[in-house]
Motif scaffolding. Structure first.
Motif, PDB file in Angstrom:
ATOM      1  N   LEU A  64     -88.560  48.123  63.050  1.00  0.00           N
ATOM      2  CA  LEU A  64     -88.632  49.261  63.973  1.00  0.00           C
ATOM      3  C   LEU A  64     -87.322  50.042  63.978  1.00  0.00           C
ATOM      4  CD1 LEU A  64     -90.222  50.849  66.077  1.00  0.00           C
ATOM      5  CD2 LEU A  64     -89.327  49.275  67.805  1.00  0.00           C
ATOM      6  N   ALA A  65     -86.196  49.340  63.964  1.00  0.00           N
ATOM      7  CA  ALA A  65     -84.895  50.023  63.917  1.00  0.00           C
ATOM      8  C   ALA A  65     -84.738  50.793  62.607  1.00  0.00           C
ATOM      9  CB  ALA A  65     -83.759  49.002  64.072  1.00  0.00           C
ATOM     10  N   ALA A  66     -85.211  50.211  61.497  1.00  0.00           N
ATOM     11  CA  ALA A  66     -85.127  50.901  60.213  1.00  0.00           C
ATOM     12  C   ALA A  66     -86.027  52.138  60.204  1.00  0.00           C
ATOM     13  CB  ALA A  66     -85.503  49.950  59.074  1.00  0.00           C
ATOM     14  N   ALA A  67     -87.218  52.033  60.777  1.00  0.00           N
ATOM     15  CA  ALA A  67     -88.131  53.182  60.829  1.00  0.00           C
ATOM     16  C   ALA A  67     -87.544  54.292  61.700  1.00  0.00           C
ATOM     17  CB  ALA A  67     -89.493  52.755  61.352  1.00  0.00           C
ATOM     18  N   ASN A  68     -86.967  53.936  62.828  1.00  0.00           N
ATOM     19  CA  ASN A  68     -86.325  54.938  63.690  1.00  0.00           C
ATOM     20  C   ASN A  68     -85.158  55.608  62.970  1.00  0.00           C
ATOM     21  OD1 ASN A  68     -87.915  54.836  66.023  1.00  0.00           O
ATOM     22  ND2 ASN A  68     -86.802  53.064  66.806  1.00  0.00           N
ATOM     23  N   SER A  69     -84.366  54.825  62.265  1.00  0.00           N
ATOM     24  CA  SER A  69     -83.230  55.386  61.538  1.00  0.00           C
ATOM     25  C   SER A  69     -83.699  56.296  60.411  1.00  0.00           C
ATOM     26  CB  SER A  69     -82.356  54.269  60.974  1.00  0.00           C
ATOM     27  OG  SER A  69     -81.799  53.515  62.035  1.00  0.00           O
ATOM     28  N   GLY A  70     -84.795  55.917  59.753  1.00  0.00           N
ATOM     29  CA  GLY A  70     -85.351  56.766  58.709  1.00  0.00           C
ATOM     30  C   GLY A  70     -85.838  58.096  59.263  1.00  0.00           C
ATOM     31  N   ALA A  71     -86.468  58.063  60.432  1.00  0.00           N
ATOM     32  CA  ALA A  71     -86.913  59.309  61.068  1.00  0.00           C
ATOM     33  C   ALA A  71     -85.713  60.173  61.447  1.00  0.00           C
ATOM     34  CB  ALA A  71     -87.762  58.988  62.303  1.00  0.00           C
ATOM     35  N   ASP A  72     -84.650  59.555  61.936  1.00  0.00           N
ATOM     36  CA  ASP A  72     -83.424  60.308  62.258  1.00  0.00           C
ATOM     37  C   ASP A  72     -82.826  60.946  61.006  1.00  0.00           C
ATOM     38  OD1 ASP A  72     -83.658  59.620  64.910  1.00  0.00           O
ATOM     39  OD2 ASP A  72     -82.156  58.015  64.829  1.00  0.00           O
ATOM     40  N   ALA A  76     -82.320  64.925  60.167  1.00  0.00           N
ATOM     41  CA  ALA A  76     -81.023  65.472  59.740  1.00  0.00           C
ATOM     42  C   ALA A  76     -81.163  66.247  58.441  1.00  0.00           C
ATOM     43  CB  ALA A  76     -80.009  64.340  59.585  1.00  0.00           C
ATOM     44  N   GLN A  77     -82.074  65.828  57.568  1.00  0.00           N
ATOM     45  CA  GLN A  77     -82.307  66.573  56.329  1.00  0.00           C
ATOM     46  C   GLN A  77     -83.081  67.870  56.611  1.00  0.00           C
ATOM     47  OE1 GLN A  77     -84.402  63.838  53.789  1.00  0.00           O
ATOM     48  NE2 GLN A  77     -82.637  62.462  53.583  1.00  0.00           N
ATOM     49  N   LEU A  78     -83.989  67.804  57.565  1.00  0.00           N
ATOM     50  CA  LEU A  78     -84.813  68.969  57.896  1.00  0.00           C
ATOM     51  C   LEU A  78     -84.006  70.025  58.640  1.00  0.00           C
ATOM     52  CD1 LEU A  78     -87.757  69.966  57.718  1.00  0.00           C
ATOM     53  CD2 LEU A  78     -88.160  68.866  59.917  1.00  0.00           C
ATOM     54  N   PHE A  79     -83.162  69.584  59.554  1.00  0.00           N
ATOM     55  CA  PHE A  79     -82.336  70.499  60.351  1.00  0.00           C
ATOM     56  C   PHE A  79     -80.861  70.111  60.199  1.00  0.00           C
ATOM     57  CE2 PHE A  79     -86.355  69.992  62.765  1.00  0.00           C
ATOM     58  CZ  PHE A  79     -86.847  71.277  62.610  1.00  0.00           C
ATOM     59  N   PRO A  80     -80.227  70.416  59.073  1.00  0.00           N
ATOM     60  CA  PRO A  80     -78.822  70.011  58.886  1.00  0.00           C
ATOM     61  C   PRO A  80     -77.897  70.754  59.856  1.00  0.00           C
ATOM     62  CG  PRO A  80     -79.599  71.314  57.016  1.00  0.00           C
ATOM     63  CD  PRO A  80     -80.767  71.114  57.915  1.00  0.00           C
ATOM     64  N   ARG A 127     -94.170  67.304  61.288  1.00  0.00           N
ATOM     65  CA  ARG A 127     -94.501  65.915  61.637  1.00  0.00           C
ATOM     66  C   ARG A 127     -93.860  65.019  60.585  1.00  0.00           C
ATOM     67  NH1 ARG A 127    -100.284  65.382  62.421  1.00  0.00           N
ATOM     68  NH2 ARG A 127     -99.792  66.010  64.532  1.00  0.00           N
ATOM     69  N   ILE A 128     -92.950  64.188  61.024  1.00  0.00           N
ATOM     70  CA  ILE A 128     -92.252  63.259  60.127  1.00  0.00           C
ATOM     71  C   ILE A 128     -92.779  61.860  60.392  1.00  0.00           C
ATOM     72  CG2 ILE A 128     -90.030  62.227  59.560  1.00  0.00           C
ATOM     73  CD1 ILE A 128     -88.781  64.931  60.305  1.00  0.00           C
ATOM     74  N   ASN A 129     -93.191  61.199  59.322  1.00  0.00           N
ATOM     75  CA  ASN A 129     -93.689  59.835  59.408  1.00  0.00           C
ATOM     76  C   ASN A 129     -92.712  58.938  58.663  1.00  0.00           C
ATOM     77  OD1 ASN A 129     -95.165  57.400  58.930  1.00  0.00           O
ATOM     78  ND2 ASN A 129     -97.013  58.519  59.463  1.00  0.00           N
ATOM     79  N   SER A 130     -92.211  57.936  59.332  1.00  0.00           N
ATOM     80  CA  SER A 130     -91.255  56.997  58.749  1.00  0.00           C
ATOM     81  C   SER A 130     -91.847  55.594  58.831  1.00  0.00           C
ATOM     82  CB  SER A 130     -89.930  57.064  59.513  1.00  0.00           C
ATOM     83  OG  SER A 130     -89.044  56.079  59.062  1.00  0.00           O
ATOM     84  N   LYS A 131     -92.017  54.968  57.675  1.00  0.00           N
ATOM     85  CA  LYS A 131     -92.587  53.619  57.628  1.00  0.00           C
ATOM     86  C   LYS A 131     -91.582  52.673  56.991  1.00  0.00           C
ATOM     87  CE  LYS A 131     -96.492  50.904  56.042  1.00  0.00           C
ATOM     88  NZ  LYS A 131     -97.757  50.912  55.301  1.00  0.00           N
ATOM     89  N   ALA A 132     -91.212  51.637  57.733  1.00  0.00           N
ATOM     90  CA  ALA A 132     -90.250  50.649  57.243  1.00  0.00           C
ATOM     91  C   ALA A 132     -90.956  49.333  56.978  1.00  0.00           C
ATOM     92  CB  ALA A 132     -89.136  50.440  58.258  1.00  0.00           C
ATOM     93  N   ILE A 133     -90.594  48.706  55.869  1.00  0.00           N
ATOM     94  CA  ILE A 133     -91.111  47.383  55.523  1.00  0.00           C
ATOM     95  C   ILE A 133     -89.911  46.468  55.312  1.00  0.00           C
ATOM     96  CG2 ILE A 133     -92.403  46.029  53.841  1.00  0.00           C
ATOM     97  CD1 ILE A 133     -93.997  48.569  53.209  1.00  0.00           C
ATOM     98  N   CYS A 134     -89.886  45.379  56.073  1.00  0.00           N
ATOM     99  CA  CYS A 134     -88.824  44.383  55.938  1.00  0.00           C
ATOM    100  C   CYS A 134     -89.483  43.068  55.538  1.00  0.00           C
ATOM    101  CB  CYS A 134     -88.069  44.202  57.249  1.00  0.00           C
ATOM    102  SG  CYS A 134     -87.211  45.680  57.810  1.00  0.00           S
TER     103      CYS A 134
END
Length: 152
Positions: A64-72, A76-80, A127-134
């Protein structure tokens, strides 16, 4: 009847009764050992299940922390921050994946990103979708975060 004969028969009776009770004590002993073994086996299974649940919870929190960080990172890439005032945000500026830093909480995690845009009137929404797999050994956990943002 003489007293010796009476005491002999009583002594023989006690020996015979003790002999009969010896077999039942053996059966009771085996039964108690079996019940104790079954209780110990059940306790071991409960402890293993609790350990597996804790492992799943820890890896789920990391995912969940990795997915949240990926969305962040995608935001940041979308709105630098250093973008010009008249710059238009587009999903093409968002990468398909984000590589987490090599730190303890993010090791063995991978993050995939997707971005879709649509217009509502004159406003563009993303709409940004971030999926993390650990994963580690037999444990594989995934968490997904979806974020919506507006552009000009």
């Amino acid at each position: 009847m003489s007293p010796n004969l009476f005491s002999l028969s009583r002594s023989a009776y006690r020996q015979c009764a003790a002999h009969r009770q010896g077999g039942s004590a053996l059966i009771i002993g085996i039964f108690v050992i079996t019940v104790m073994f079954l209780l110990a086996a059940a306790l071991i299974n409960i402890v293993e299940d609790a350990d597996s649940g804790l492992t799943q919870e820890v890896w789920g929190t990391r995912a969940l922390a990795a997915a949240n960080s990926g969305a962040d990172a995608a935001l940041a890439q979308l709105f630098p921050l250093n973008a010009p005032a008249n710059a238009t945000a587009t999903c093409s500026s968002v990468a398909n994946a984000w590589t987490p830093p090599n730190v303890v909480g993010f090791h063995a995690c991978s993050v995939s990103l997707s971005c879709t845009s649509y217009s509502v009137g004159t406003v563009t929404q993303f709409r940004i979708n971030s999926k993390a797999i650990c994963e580690s050994g037999d444990t594989r956990v995934s968490r997904q975060v979806e974020v919506e943002a507006r552009g000009n």
